[in-house]
Design a protein around this motif. Sequence first.
Motif, PDB file in Angstrom:
ATOM      1  N   TYR A 174       0.827  -1.207   0.000  1.00  0.00           N
ATOM      2  CA  TYR A 174       0.000   0.000   0.000  1.00  0.00           C
ATOM      3  C   TYR A 174       0.865   1.263   0.000  1.00  0.00           C
ATOM      4  CZ  TYR A 174      -2.409   3.931   2.183  1.00  0.00           C
ATOM      5  OH  TYR A 174      -2.865   5.184   2.479  1.00  0.00           O
ATOM      6  N   GLY A 175       1.882   1.309   0.861  1.00  0.00           N
ATOM      7  CA  GLY A 175       2.715   2.501   0.993  1.00  0.00           C
ATOM      8  C   GLY A 175       3.431   2.867  -0.289  1.00  0.00           C
ATOM      9  N   GLU A 176       3.899   1.859  -1.004  1.00  0.00           N
ATOM     10  CA  GLU A 176       4.601   2.134  -2.259  1.00  0.00           C
ATOM     11  C   GLU A 176       3.629   2.665  -3.310  1.00  0.00           C
ATOM     12  OE1 GLU A 176       7.367  -0.077  -5.666  1.00  0.00           O
ATOM     13  OE2 GLU A 176       6.730  -1.180  -3.883  1.00  0.00           O
ATOM     14  N   LEU A 177       2.455   2.056  -3.398  1.00  0.00           N
ATOM     15  CA  LEU A 177       1.457   2.540  -4.352  1.00  0.00           C
ATOM     16  C   LEU A 177       1.057   3.980  -4.043  1.00  0.00           C
ATOM     17  CD1 LEU A 177      -0.927  -0.554  -4.700  1.00  0.00           C
ATOM     18  CD2 LEU A 177       0.640   0.350  -6.432  1.00  0.00           C
ATOM     19  N   GLU A 178       0.838   4.272  -2.772  1.00  0.00           N
ATOM     20  CA  GLU A 178       0.453   5.624  -2.388  1.00  0.00           C
ATOM     21  C   GLU A 178       1.531   6.628  -2.777  1.00  0.00           C
ATOM     22  OE1 GLU A 178       0.121   9.263  -0.379  1.00  0.00           O
ATOM     23  OE2 GLU A 178       1.670   7.805   0.183  1.00  0.00           O
ATOM     24  N   ARG A 179       2.796   6.268  -2.549  1.00  0.00           N
ATOM     25  CA  ARG A 179       3.910   7.155  -2.901  1.00  0.00           C
ATOM     26  C   ARG A 179       3.973   7.384  -4.407  1.00  0.00           C
ATOM     27  NH1 ARG A 179       8.653   6.773  -5.140  1.00  0.00           N
ATOM     28  NH2 ARG A 179       8.493   4.499  -5.305  1.00  0.00           N
ATOM     29  N   ILE A 180       3.789   6.328  -5.178  1.00  0.00           N
ATOM     30  CA  ILE A 180       3.835   6.438  -6.637  1.00  0.00           C
ATOM     31  C   ILE A 180       2.769   7.402  -7.138  1.00  0.00           C
ATOM     32  CG2 ILE A 180       3.350   5.173  -8.783  1.00  0.00           C
ATOM     33  CD1 ILE A 180       4.790   2.765  -7.496  1.00  0.00           C
ATOM     34  N   PHE A 181       1.542   7.239  -6.645  1.00  0.00           N
ATOM     35  CA  PHE A 181       0.455   8.115  -7.091  1.00  0.00           C
ATOM     36  C   PHE A 181       0.667   9.546  -6.618  1.00  0.00           C
ATOM     37  CE2 PHE A 181      -2.113   4.014  -6.940  1.00  0.00           C
ATOM     38  CZ  PHE A 181      -1.992   3.805  -8.304  1.00  0.00           C
ATOM     39  N   ARG A 182       1.195   9.722  -5.420  1.00  0.00           N
ATOM     40  CA  ARG A 182       1.402  11.061  -4.870  1.00  0.00           C
ATOM     41  C   ARG A 182       2.572  11.765  -5.538  1.00  0.00           C
ATOM     42  NH1 ARG A 182       4.756  11.535  -0.796  1.00  0.00           N
ATOM     43  NH2 ARG A 182       4.217   9.430  -0.064  1.00  0.00           N
ATOM     44  N   GLU A 183       3.700  11.067  -5.681  1.00  0.00           N
ATOM     45  CA  GLU A 183       4.911  11.708  -6.196  1.00  0.00           C
ATOM     46  C   GLU A 183       4.927  11.809  -7.726  1.00  0.00           C
ATOM     47  OE1 GLU A 183       8.468   9.958  -4.708  1.00  0.00           O
ATOM     48  OE2 GLU A 183       7.988  10.356  -2.608  1.00  0.00           O
ATOM     49  N   TYR A 184       4.535  10.749  -8.398  1.00  0.00           N
ATOM     50  CA  TYR A 184       4.650  10.720  -9.859  1.00  0.00           C
ATOM     51  C   TYR A 184       3.403  11.218 -10.580  1.00  0.00           C
ATOM     52  CZ  TYR A 184       8.667   7.688  -8.882  1.00  0.00           C
ATOM     53  OH  TYR A 184       9.848   7.169  -8.407  1.00  0.00           O
ATOM     54  N   GLY A 185       2.246  11.135  -9.909  1.00  0.00           N
ATOM     55  CA  GLY A 185       1.024  11.591 -10.540  1.00  0.00           C
ATOM     56  C   GLY A 185       0.423  12.808  -9.873  1.00  0.00           C
ATOM     57  N   GLU A 186       0.959  13.154  -8.694  1.00  0.00           N
ATOM     58  CA  GLU A 186       0.424  14.262  -7.906  1.00  0.00           C
ATOM     59  C   GLU A 186      -1.086  14.114  -7.737  1.00  0.00           C
ATOM     60  OE1 GLU A 186       2.083  17.424 -10.349  1.00  0.00           O
ATOM     61  OE2 GLU A 186       3.714  17.693  -8.923  1.00  0.00           O
ATOM     62  N   VAL A 187      -1.489  12.858  -7.450  1.00  0.00           N
ATOM     63  CA  VAL A 187      -2.899  12.531  -7.256  1.00  0.00           C
ATOM     64  C   VAL A 187      -3.333  12.991  -5.868  1.00  0.00           C
ATOM     65  CG1 VAL A 187      -4.581  10.645  -7.104  1.00  0.00           C
ATOM     66  CG2 VAL A 187      -2.736  10.549  -8.813  1.00  0.00           C
ATOM     67  N   LYS A 189      -6.488   7.164  -0.774  1.00  0.00           N
ATOM     68  CA  LYS A 189      -7.750   6.483  -1.047  1.00  0.00           C
ATOM     69  C   LYS A 189      -7.633   5.583  -2.274  1.00  0.00           C
ATOM     70  CE  LYS A 189     -12.714   7.451  -1.308  1.00  0.00           C
ATOM     71  NZ  LYS A 189     -13.742   8.526  -1.350  1.00  0.00           N
ATOM     72  N   LEU A 190      -6.904   6.054  -3.289  1.00  0.00           N
ATOM     73  CA  LEU A 190      -6.716   5.265  -4.504  1.00  0.00           C
ATOM     74  C   LEU A 190      -5.907   4.011  -4.226  1.00  0.00           C
ATOM     75  CD1 LEU A 190      -7.035   4.916  -7.540  1.00  0.00           C
ATOM     76  CD2 LEU A 190      -5.046   6.403  -7.861  1.00  0.00           C
ATOM     77  N   VAL A 248      -5.670  -2.001  -3.292  1.00  0.00           N
ATOM     78  CA  VAL A 248      -5.328  -3.115  -2.402  1.00  0.00           C
ATOM     79  C   VAL A 248      -6.587  -3.914  -2.065  1.00  0.00           C
ATOM     80  CG1 VAL A 248      -4.508  -3.708  -0.092  1.00  0.00           C
ATOM     81  CG2 VAL A 248      -3.287  -1.987  -1.442  1.00  0.00           C
ATOM     82  N   GLU A 249      -7.673  -3.220  -1.821  1.00  0.00           N
ATOM     83  CA  GLU A 249      -8.934  -3.898  -1.496  1.00  0.00           C
ATOM     84  C   GLU A 249      -9.440  -4.720  -2.683  1.00  0.00           C
ATOM     85  OE1 GLU A 249     -13.537  -2.774  -0.209  1.00  0.00           O
ATOM     86  OE2 GLU A 249     -11.977  -1.221  -0.198  1.00  0.00           O
ATOM     87  N   GLN A 250      -9.351  -4.143  -3.878  1.00  0.00           N
ATOM     88  CA  GLN A 250      -9.858  -4.823  -5.065  1.00  0.00           C
ATOM     89  C   GLN A 250      -9.021  -6.051  -5.410  1.00  0.00           C
ATOM     90  OE1 GLN A 250     -12.560  -4.568  -6.995  1.00  0.00           O
ATOM     91  NE2 GLN A 250     -11.757  -6.302  -8.171  1.00  0.00           N
ATOM     92  N   ARG A 251      -7.690  -5.949  -5.300  1.00  0.00           N
ATOM     93  CA  ARG A 251      -6.846  -7.071  -5.704  1.00  0.00           C
ATOM     94  C   ARG A 251      -6.987  -8.272  -4.780  1.00  0.00           C
ATOM     95  NH1 ARG A 251      -0.996  -4.231  -4.250  1.00  0.00           N
ATOM     96  NH2 ARG A 251      -0.815  -5.013  -2.103  1.00  0.00           N
ATOM     97  N   GLU A 252      -7.503  -8.074  -3.561  1.00  0.00           N
ATOM     98  CA  GLU A 252      -7.769  -9.195  -2.671  1.00  0.00           C
ATOM     99  C   GLU A 252      -8.980  -9.993  -3.142  1.00  0.00           C
ATOM    100  OE1 GLU A 252      -8.171  -7.547   1.211  1.00  0.00           O
ATOM    101  OE2 GLU A 252      -6.016  -7.176   1.457  1.00  0.00           O
ATOM    102  N   ILE A 253      -9.842  -9.323  -3.922  1.00  0.00           N
ATOM    103  CA  ILE A 253     -11.002  -9.992  -4.494  1.00  0.00           C
ATOM    104  C   ILE A 253     -10.654 -10.600  -5.847  1.00  0.00           C
ATOM    105  CG2 ILE A 253     -13.375  -9.662  -5.305  1.00  0.00           C
ATOM    106  CD1 ILE A 253     -13.506  -7.191  -3.442  1.00  0.00           C
ATOM    107  N   ARG A 254     -10.016  -9.786  -6.694  1.00  0.00           N
ATOM    108  CA  ARG A 254      -9.641 -10.228  -8.033  1.00  0.00           C
ATOM    109  C   ARG A 254      -8.485  -9.375  -8.539  1.00  0.00           C
ATOM    110  NH1 ARG A 254     -11.120  -8.333 -12.991  1.00  0.00           N
ATOM    111  NH2 ARG A 254     -12.680  -6.947 -12.056  1.00  0.00           N
ATOM    112  N   PRO A 255      -7.435  -9.981  -9.117  1.00  0.00           N
ATOM    113  CA  PRO A 255      -6.292  -9.202  -9.613  1.00  0.00           C
ATOM    114  C   PRO A 255      -6.714  -8.216 -10.697  1.00  0.00           C
ATOM    115  CG  PRO A 255      -5.773 -11.546  -9.538  1.00  0.00           C
ATOM    116  CD  PRO A 255      -7.250 -11.426  -9.299  1.00  0.00           C
TER     117      PRO A 255
END
Length: 317
Positions: A151-164, A169-170, A175-182
């Motif tokens: 989760y932390g790496e994904l959050e950093r990627i979206f924040r730093e590289y996409g300025e999301v 929340k994204l 993370v929640e979705q991939r536990e159900i289906r990749p």
Amino acid sequence: MSSVDSPEFGHIPVLADEVLELLSPSGEVKRIIDGTLGLGGHSSLMLKKYSSAELLGIDRDGEALSGAQKVLAFASDRIRLVRGGFGSLADYAAEAGWAEVDMILLDVGVSSMQIDNPQRGFTFRQDGPLDMRMDKRSPGTASRLVNSAPYGELERIFREYGEVEKSRKLAAAIVEQREIRPLVSTADLAEICDKVMPKIPGKKTLPAPTLCFQALRIAVNDELGELERALKGAIPLLRKGGRIGIISFHSLEDRIVKNFFRLESTECLCPPGLPVCRCGHLPRLKLINKKPATASDKELEMNPRSAPAKLRVAERL
């Protein structure tokens, strides 16, 4: 890169006139490096302008190299094409036996050829595999990243590289979705982006998946790291009076180039207030254009994707 890089393929490379004008050094041009060859649009123009120059063309995309070889066939005896990342341009120059060069061009980003092919996974506008690799030999797809990164790496990627703005929340939604289906397709990811960041009626904003896809693409291809390595390797290669030009399409890329050029064109890096310079830093570059060149109204009309393009050029002292 915001256009299919070849006049022969029906498109003109971005900022073509500006590249030919600003990147032209004084003296004879013998050797040119195009670190982001694409389909050879910029290289074609430079090889025609400098009819005796040799060119080292680098690209991670095997399909692009195949296309460029056809486009540059008119100068086949003057070109050397290499499949690899432009961050290693100094190594490829050494392998070619080039101790110095006259011109270096980097057109950083993703090409229209890549964007417009849904099988490459760069766009959310058409469904396709969640890939985003510029080099298909790389094992690290966007799907692999979103389905395995913490989760932390994904959050950093979206924040730093996409300025999301809603990076937390994204990342949590993925993370929640991939536990159900990749997540395996661009539609899978785009759907999550739209749910987390729904469009507000009447408010002019980019489509929700735009920044998300951009951030993942930068991470998958280590684009910022490639740029930093290329800049460090390029300057020692330039002969005195030689020029380097960087075309960027993202504020993070442009900031890296701007700060690097500023550092390398500054005589003293000591803290303000010291009576005598203690750092001994000597500038290696002279800025050719202090403000980046951007697309003209005519080019914007022909190629709207050129809108964010910025060209910065510097000369070796």
